[in-house]
Enzyme design. Structure first.
Site, PDB file in Angstrom:
ATOM      1  N   GLU A  78       0.831  -1.214   0.000  1.00  0.00           N
ATOM      2  CA  GLU A  78       0.000   0.000   0.000  1.00  0.00           C
ATOM      3  C   GLU A  78       0.863   1.260   0.000  1.00  0.00           C
ATOM      4  O   GLU A  78       1.168   1.813   1.052  1.00  0.00           O
ATOM      5  CB  GLU A  78      -0.935   0.020   1.226  1.00  0.00           C
ATOM      6  CG  GLU A  78      -1.857   1.242   1.217  1.00  0.00           C
ATOM      7  CD  GLU A  78      -2.735   1.364   2.459  1.00  0.00           C
ATOM      8  OE1 GLU A  78      -2.493   0.674   3.459  1.00  0.00           O
ATOM      9  OE2 GLU A  78      -3.672   2.187   2.419  1.00  0.00           O
ATOM     10  N   LYS A  97      -2.719  -2.051  -3.027  1.00  0.00           N
ATOM     11  CA  LYS A  97      -3.706  -1.132  -2.441  1.00  0.00           C
ATOM     12  C   LYS A  97      -3.171   0.273  -2.651  1.00  0.00           C
ATOM     13  O   LYS A  97      -2.051   0.588  -2.242  1.00  0.00           O
ATOM     14  CB  LYS A  97      -3.879  -1.428  -0.950  1.00  0.00           C
ATOM     15  CG  LYS A  97      -4.771  -0.423  -0.222  1.00  0.00           C
ATOM     16  CD  LYS A  97      -5.273  -0.978   1.101  1.00  0.00           C
ATOM     17  CE  LYS A  97      -6.098   0.060   1.850  1.00  0.00           C
ATOM     18  NZ  LYS A  97      -6.857  -0.514   2.968  1.00  0.00           N
TER      19      LYS A  97
END
Ligand code: 13P
Length: 341
Positions: free
Chosen positions: A177, A219
């Site tokens: 992420e 992500k």
């Protein structure tokens, strides 16, 4: 490393019509969220709140996986079932946030570097034994005058790649992420430029470290105008810029891309996801992994009181359902509930 298992789990995280619930707020973050409802962040309040979310009937129709915080992975439903097992019984894959936070980066004023690699191999083993099948590591890229620097982007990408390699060794699917924050006054164009560079570098490092792309999930942020920018991009502009940026940077070998909400309102996050999926078909599944945008409507009515549990659960269910529809590109703003929005 069991490549077959990793690929299977990665795919299972991003099925049609479902996405992830990020319920992995660290102690400082959950304290901040609880402050908005004047609730103390005690161990029991945190447990009760996570139980509210996980015990929402039917949410498993729209939620494929839940990202837990270390403490929550060790807690149980009041019926005695450990949370990872409780989720697994619903057909939901339990995951775990494993970084230890974004800290000031030495030598890079105004920028952050994510910590948590030391001792990670042993922690991952324990998390797997406790039922986790995927993990998350968040790095933070800040937009401002003269930043982000190459050093910050590269340092964070290196950390994401080392973490991903360790996860796969432990048979946990890594979610990487790299989040470009949306809090500044930058234009959507600047966000696109920075996100493109951040994602390119992340995947360059991931390749350098021999990570199996088919067993990894990305992500990331959507490409949006900074919150303080006077010129706010429309829903279709956000969708087009986001898809263009992803197509330029993300290998098609990865099974899925999930978005953080990053401070967007619950409805905006749903509208954007729907618009992005409406531009498909895409080479990857694209879905949600929202924290605030899924939880806010539940948290704000719960207020720590048992009497509000049913309404809070209902609000969470509605948000999960609408985002499930947005994954399919079949959400419409007039589906928003009138009274509980
Ligand atoms: P938000 O959706 O609240 O941005 O949180 C998602 C997340 O997991 C951030 O790390």
């Amino acid at each position: 490393m069991d490549a077959e298992q990793l690929m299977k789990t990665a795919k299972a995280l991003v099925p049609e019509g479902k996405g992830l619930l990020a319920a992995d707020e660290s102690f400082p973050s959950i304290e901040k969220r609880f402050k908005t409802i004047n609730l103390d962040s005690t161990e029991e309040n945190r447990r009760a709140y996570r139980e509210l979310l996980f015990d929402t009937k039917g949410m498993e129709e729209f939620i494929s996986g839940v990202i837990l915080f270390d403490e929550t992975l060790r807690q149980s439903h009041q019926n005695g079932t450990p949370f990872p097992k409780f989720l697994e019984n619903l057909g939901i894959i339990p995951g775990i946030k494993v970084d230890t936070g974004a800290k000031d980066m030495a030598g890079f004023p105004g920028e952050k570097i994510t910590n948590g690699l030391d001792g990670l191999r042993d922690r991952l083993k324990e998390y797997y034994d406790k039922g986790a099948r995927f993990a998350k590591w968040r790095s933070v890229i800040t937009i401002g005058p003269g930043i982000p620097t190459r050093g910050c982007i590269q340092g964070n990408a290196f950390g994401l790649a080392r973490y991903a390699a360790l996860c796969q060794e432990a048979n946990l699917v890594p979610i990487i992420e790299p989040e470009v924050l949306m809090d500044a006054d930058n234009t959507i164009g600047r966000c696109e430029e920075v996100t493109e560079e951040t994602l390119s570098e992340a995947f360059y490092q991931v390749r350098q470290h021999g990570v199996l792309l088919e067993g990894l999930i990305l992500k990331c942020n959507m490409v949006v105008s900074g919150k303080k920018c006077s010129d706010q991009a429309s829903v279709s502009e956000v969708a087009e810029a986001t898809v263009r940026c992803l197509r330029r940077t993300v290998p098609t070998a990865i099974p899925g891309i999930v978005f953080l909400s990053g401070g967007q309102s619950p409805q905006a996050a749903t509208e954007h996801l729907n618009a992005i999926n409406s531009l498909g078909p895409h080479p990857w599944a694209i879905t949600f992994s929202y924290g605030r945008a899924l939880q806010e409507p539940a948290l704000s009515v719960w207020k720590g009181q048992t009497g509000n549990l049913d309404t809070a659960k209902q609000n969470f269910f509605v948000r999960a359902k609408l985002n499930g529809l947005a994954q399919l590109g079949t959400y419409k703003p007039d589906m928003e509930p009138k009274a509980t929005a």
